[in-house]
Enzyme design. Structure first.
Site, mmCIF file in Angstrom:
data_model
loop_
_atom_site.group_PDB
_atom_site.id
_atom_site.type_symbol
_atom_site.label_atom_id
_atom_site.label_comp_id
_atom_site.label_asym_id
_atom_site.label_seq_id
_atom_site.Cartn_x
_atom_site.Cartn_y
_atom_site.Cartn_z
ATOM 1 N N GLU A 119 0.864 -1.182 0.000
ATOM 2 C CA GLU A 119 0.000 0.000 0.000
ATOM 3 C C GLU A 119 0.897 1.228 0.000
ATOM 4 O OE1 GLU A 119 -2.276 -0.361 3.591
ATOM 5 O OE2 GLU A 119 -2.922 -2.391 3.094
ATOM 6 N N LYS A 121 2.294 4.470 1.500
ATOM 7 C CA LYS A 121 2.311 5.043 2.835
ATOM 8 C C LYS A 121 1.879 6.488 2.690
ATOM 9 C CE LYS A 121 5.304 5.327 6.900
ATOM 10 N NZ LYS A 121 4.737 6.538 7.405
ATOM 11 N N ASP A 123 1.148 10.144 3.791
ATOM 12 C CA ASP A 123 1.761 11.000 4.796
ATOM 13 C C ASP A 123 0.708 11.925 5.389
ATOM 14 O OD1 ASP A 123 3.891 11.666 6.300
ATOM 15 O OD2 ASP A 123 4.858 12.938 4.808
ATOM 16 N N TYR A 231 -7.132 1.510 6.064
ATOM 17 C CA TYR A 231 -6.225 0.403 5.757
ATOM 18 C C TYR A 231 -6.234 -0.731 6.773
ATOM 19 C CZ TYR A 231 -3.149 3.657 8.390
ATOM 20 O OH TYR A 231 -2.624 4.528 9.296
ATOM 21 N N LYS A 321 10.661 3.229 2.933
ATOM 22 C CA LYS A 321 10.560 4.672 2.680
ATOM 23 C C LYS A 321 11.235 5.061 1.366
ATOM 24 C CE LYS A 321 10.053 7.310 6.118
ATOM 25 N NZ LYS A 321 9.410 7.843 7.273
ATOM 26 N N CYS A 415 43.912 32.959 -2.143
ATOM 27 C CA CYS A 415 43.418 31.877 -3.001
ATOM 28 C C CYS A 415 44.163 30.587 -2.674
ATOM 29 C CB CYS A 415 43.615 32.235 -4.469
ATOM 30 S SG CYS A 415 43.138 30.880 -5.562
ATOM 31 N N CYS A 418 46.375 29.762 -5.948
ATOM 32 C CA CYS A 418 47.479 30.560 -6.488
ATOM 33 C C CYS A 418 47.963 31.615 -5.497
ATOM 34 C CB CYS A 418 47.058 31.216 -7.799
ATOM 35 S SG CYS A 418 45.755 32.440 -7.581
ATOM 36 N N CYS A 433 38.785 35.102 -6.532
ATOM 37 C CA CYS A 433 40.211 35.176 -6.819
ATOM 38 C C CYS A 433 40.353 36.048 -8.065
ATOM 39 C CB CYS A 433 40.782 33.783 -7.079
ATOM 40 S SG CYS A 433 42.468 33.872 -7.709
ATOM 41 N N CYS A 438 44.723 32.101 -12.608
ATOM 42 C CA CYS A 438 44.559 31.101 -11.549
ATOM 43 C C CYS A 438 44.230 29.736 -12.165
ATOM 44 C CB CYS A 438 43.439 31.528 -10.595
ATOM 45 S SG CYS A 438 43.088 30.289 -9.340
HETATM 46 S S1 IVH Z 1 -0.435 0.298 8.774
HETATM 47 C C1 IVH Z 1 0.178 -2.110 12.438
HETATM 48 N N1 IVH Z 1 -0.764 1.331 6.369
HETATM 49 O O1 IVH Z 1 2.328 5.296 8.816
HETATM 50 C C2 IVH Z 1 -0.126 -1.294 11.232
HETATM 51 N N2 IVH Z 1 0.068 2.726 8.091
HETATM 52 O O2 IVH Z 1 4.898 5.048 10.157
HETATM 53 C C3 IVH Z 1 0.341 0.087 11.338
HETATM 54 N N3 IVH Z 1 0.474 5.036 7.391
HETATM 55 O O3 IVH Z 1 1.113 5.289 12.082
HETATM 56 C C4 IVH Z 1 -0.117 1.026 10.318
HETATM 57 N N4 IVH Z 1 -0.174 4.804 5.299
HETATM 58 O O4 IVH Z 1 -0.127 6.704 10.320
HETATM 59 C C5 IVH Z 1 -0.375 1.548 7.637
HETATM 60 N N5 IVH Z 1 -1.143 2.108 4.232
HETATM 61 C C6 IVH Z 1 -0.754 2.326 5.481
HETATM 62 C C7 IVH Z 1 -0.305 3.595 5.920
HETATM 63 C C8 IVH Z 1 0.105 3.750 7.237
HETATM 64 C C9 IVH Z 1 0.273 5.641 6.200
HETATM 65 C C10 IVH Z 1 1.012 5.718 8.583
HETATM 66 C C11 IVH Z 1 0.262 5.445 9.841
HETATM 67 C C12 IVH Z 1 1.257 4.853 10.764
HETATM 68 C C13 IVH Z 1 2.538 5.338 10.193
HETATM 69 C C14 IVH Z 1 3.706 4.478 10.584
#
Ligand code: IVH
Length: 686
Positions: A119, A121, A123, A231, A321, A415, A418, A433, A438
């Protein structure tokens, strides 16, 4: 200081700094540093603590999940704790993680690849949602994972969170987790609004989302369009007639059935091979929301259960990451580097550190003012960023980590190449310089001349250029064109083939057009685009050399600064000499003139030219006729169609008159081509 003494001091410093950073982030929504910086320092602390476990204290940031939530909202315990995720920063760390996972599961690689769900991640800010009999009863922040803040009023404003589950027979209690986030567009809109209101903008979409969720006035929350991707689904044990979900993938499908939005890019991946494909596929992609990596989760829930949790993390999931854009590292030394314009740039030599896909060991400190502003010491921990530039830059210094023996640094007065005293003009940031000879400047000029956008000479790199200057006494870019393979063969790492190839590449570069040559000259303020503009207005070095600064400044897109810089460059006697030397080499190559196709209006006709024509020379008149398909012969005969007559014509005129052959003046000749322009026959030459 012994190794352990040093480690003890470092551990204490890191603990204090990370704790401060964590509180700033979690409690005040005012981060002190980029996540990537935090991650890396955290990692260093973890490593030191595992090497010296006696240094671990119960209040170390590594010994707890997060800081206590702020007090405005009511704190509520989570029925099921919210775990955080372990990070992997590259595929190797991901493989290590799988190895550990396989060990815990007691599986051998022969038992086949595991299935994972990948999935994005997102932010944003994690939310824990509780549904009772199908109704949204409570929404809470993650807090420290054990207890969070009850923000149900705010959560209700998020349109992608159902207030009632979209099923007729809901479970008595259902726990759903996911990420509340802001689209980048909405984040920018909010910041725009804040700027106009005189409020400080949010640093990134995540802070903006977190800050918004913790607004006490839910009307403000509603006005900022938060979104939510679900999720995690905690299916109530023993509930429901049908089979409960067996996999994370089925949970995602079930979440959709309940009415949640899930990220559409989620995917089941067999083994780490497919996981890394997924990661590669998305790591450079742009999404309408912020994503800082990929979350990899074991698909089978039964295996998840077997794998279980460490104190902080599930063993069955990890965050892979994307490469960081900012990292901390130690400054080993600082050098003053002299560029092709003579500008002296302080450059930090670093403990090599991975950053956005490459290993970085040098970073620019820009200039004397910047050095003073940052108060840079050798030995400091610097935060280094890559921002599109080839050489990364130091953005800040973590003064908290400054060792006692750190040495302050200032630019030298002379410098380093030189020894000429350096100068700094009033109002200018740059230290220079002033010595035109140079060697560092010359190296920079040669490298710039050979660079891809200039003369594009392949094989003429930094090391070779240094040798050309030092050993072969090259003084100008024009000298390059007299190099022989034999001379080059005497240099380090130059065999006969590579020497020949390089000489060939240098010679080939003589064909490059004027605009590239102009860029390659390295005139201040003349980049690729300006060089193109200038070259199209002044099609040769001579024409540009004659132009006044005002004339140049008037060209659309240029302006006074460029006008003055260019005129000053061409006014310099040494530069004029260089241009002459280049011109003697045929640089720039004469433009392949765009000549409109000339109609062959005189095809098959025979001409004789006699006397002196008013504007065309004999040769020019001949070319003019021949380029239109006509023929020019020396003597008049019956086959002659026209005789072109100029002043002081002799016997040929008489012969023509005798034979009754039509006579033409120059003007009448030119009129035979109706497309020709009178008065400027040179333009019509073929
Ligand atoms: S799963 C035990 N799935 O990332 C499962 N987290 O660095 C834990 N996050 O606190 C979370 N997208 O806020 C999961 N697809 C995703 C996510 C996700 C973002 C965040 C979440 C978590 C943090 C951990």
């Amino acid at each position: 200081m012994s190794g352990e003494q040093w480690a003890k001091q470092r551990v204490q410093e890191l603990q204090a700094l990370l704790q401060k950073a964590s509180i700033a982030y979690h409690v005040y929504d005012a981060p002190m540093m980029e996540d990537s910086v935090y991650d890396r320092l955290y990692r260093e602390l973890q490593e030191l603590e595992s090497a010296y476990p006696q240094l671990i204290t119960p209040d170390s940031p590594t010994q707890r999940v997060g800081e206590k939530p702020a007090t405005q909202f009511q704190t509520v315990p989570h029925r099921i704790p919210l775990y955080s995720l372990e990070n992997a920063f590259n595929l190797e760390e991901l493989r290590d993680w799988q190895e550990r996972l396989l060990r815990v599961l007691g599986r051998s690689p022969e038992q086949g690849e595991l299935d994972y769900v990948c999935e994005l991640k997102i932010d944003g800010s994690a939310l824990a949602l509780t549904y009772v009999n199908g109704l949204l009863e409570r929404g809470a922040t993650r807090g420290d994972g054990q207890a969070g803040e009850e923000i149900t009023q705010n959560v209700r404003t998020i349109r992608s969170i159902p207030l009632r589950l979209a099923v007729t027979d809901p479970p008595p209690v259902l726990e759903v987790r996911g990420e509340a986030y802001l689209s980048i567009a909405e984040f920018e809109r909010i910041n725009q609004e804040r700027r106009s209101a005189g409020d400080p903008p949010f640093a990134n979409p995540r802070n903006c989302a977190a800050g918004t969720l913790r607004q006490l006035d839910s009307r403000i929350v509603a006005a900022r369009k938060l979104s939510f991707f679900a999720y995690t689904l905690h299916w109530p044990e023993g509930w429901g007639a049908g089979d409960p979900p067996q996999t994370q993938w089925e949970c995602l499908q079930q979440l959709k059935i309940f009415g949640f939005s899930t990220n559409p890019l989620s995917q089941v991946c067999r083994g780490l091979g497919e996981v890394s494909q997924f990661y590669e596929q998305w790591r450079a992609a742009k999404f309408p929301y912020a994503s800082d990596g990929v979350v990899v989760k074991l698909n089978r829930l039964r295996l998840q259960e077997e794998a279980g949790f460490t104190q902080k993390f599930p063993r069955w999931a990890i965050a892979l990451k994307y490469p960081a854009e900012e990292v901390p590292t130690r400054i080993r030394a600082i050098l003053a580097s002299v560029g092709r314009t003579g500008a002296v740039t302080p450059v930090a030599e670093l403990d090599p550190v991975p950053l956005a896909g490459t290993t970085v060991s040098r970073a620019s400190l820009h200039n004397a003012d910047r050095l003073r502003e940052l108060d840079v010491h050798i030995g400091d921990t610097a935060i280094v960023r890559k921002a599109g530039e080839i050489i990364p830059e130091v953005v800040s210094i973590l003064k908290e980590l400054r060792p006692a023996d750190a040495v302050p640094y200032a630019l030298p007065r002379h410098c380093p190449e030189c020894s000429t005293p350096l100068t700094r003009l009033e109002g200018e940031a740059v230290t220079r310089c002033p010595n035109p000879q140079c060697p560092a400047k010359l190296r920079g000029q040669l490298q710039h001349w050979a660079s891809r956008d200039a003369l594009d000479i392949e094989g003429l790199g930094e090391k070779l250029v240094a040798q050309l200057v030092e050993k072969l006494r090259i003084h100008t870019v024009a000298d390059l064109y007299y190099l022989t393979p034999e001379q080059l063969q005497g240099l380090e790492r130059m065999g006969s083939r590579s020497s020949q190839k390089l000489v060939q590449a240098i010679q080939n570069s003589r064909q490059q057009p004027w605009e590239r040559v102009l860029y390659g000259l390295g005139i201040p303020h003349v980049g690729v685009v300006t060089a193109k503009t200038l070259a199209s207005h002044f099609p040769s070095p001579d024409r540009l050399a004659q132009a006044s600064s005002e004339e140049i400044a008037q060209i659309y897109g240029l302006g006074a600064e460029i006008g003055e810089a260019v005129a000053a460059w061409f006014a310099d006697a040494e530069h004029r000499q260089l241009l002459q030397a280049l011109q003697a080499l045929g640089i720039p190559a004469a433009p392949a003139q765009e000549v409109p196709a000339v109609a062959r209006v005189l095809a098959g006709q025979k001409f004789v030219i006699t006397g002196t024509l008013p504007t065309l020379s004999r040769a020019e008149a001949k070319t003019w006729i021949e380029s239109r398909g006509g023929k020019v012969t020396a003597s008049v005969s019956r086959q002659t169609d026209y005789v072109v007559v100029g002043a002081e014509a002799g016997s040929k005129l008489e012969q023509a008159q005798q034979l009754g052959i039509p006579l033409l003046t120059e003007a009448e000749l030119l009129a035979l081509d109706p497309t020709a322009e009178f008065g400027d026959p040179h333009h019509r030459q073929g």
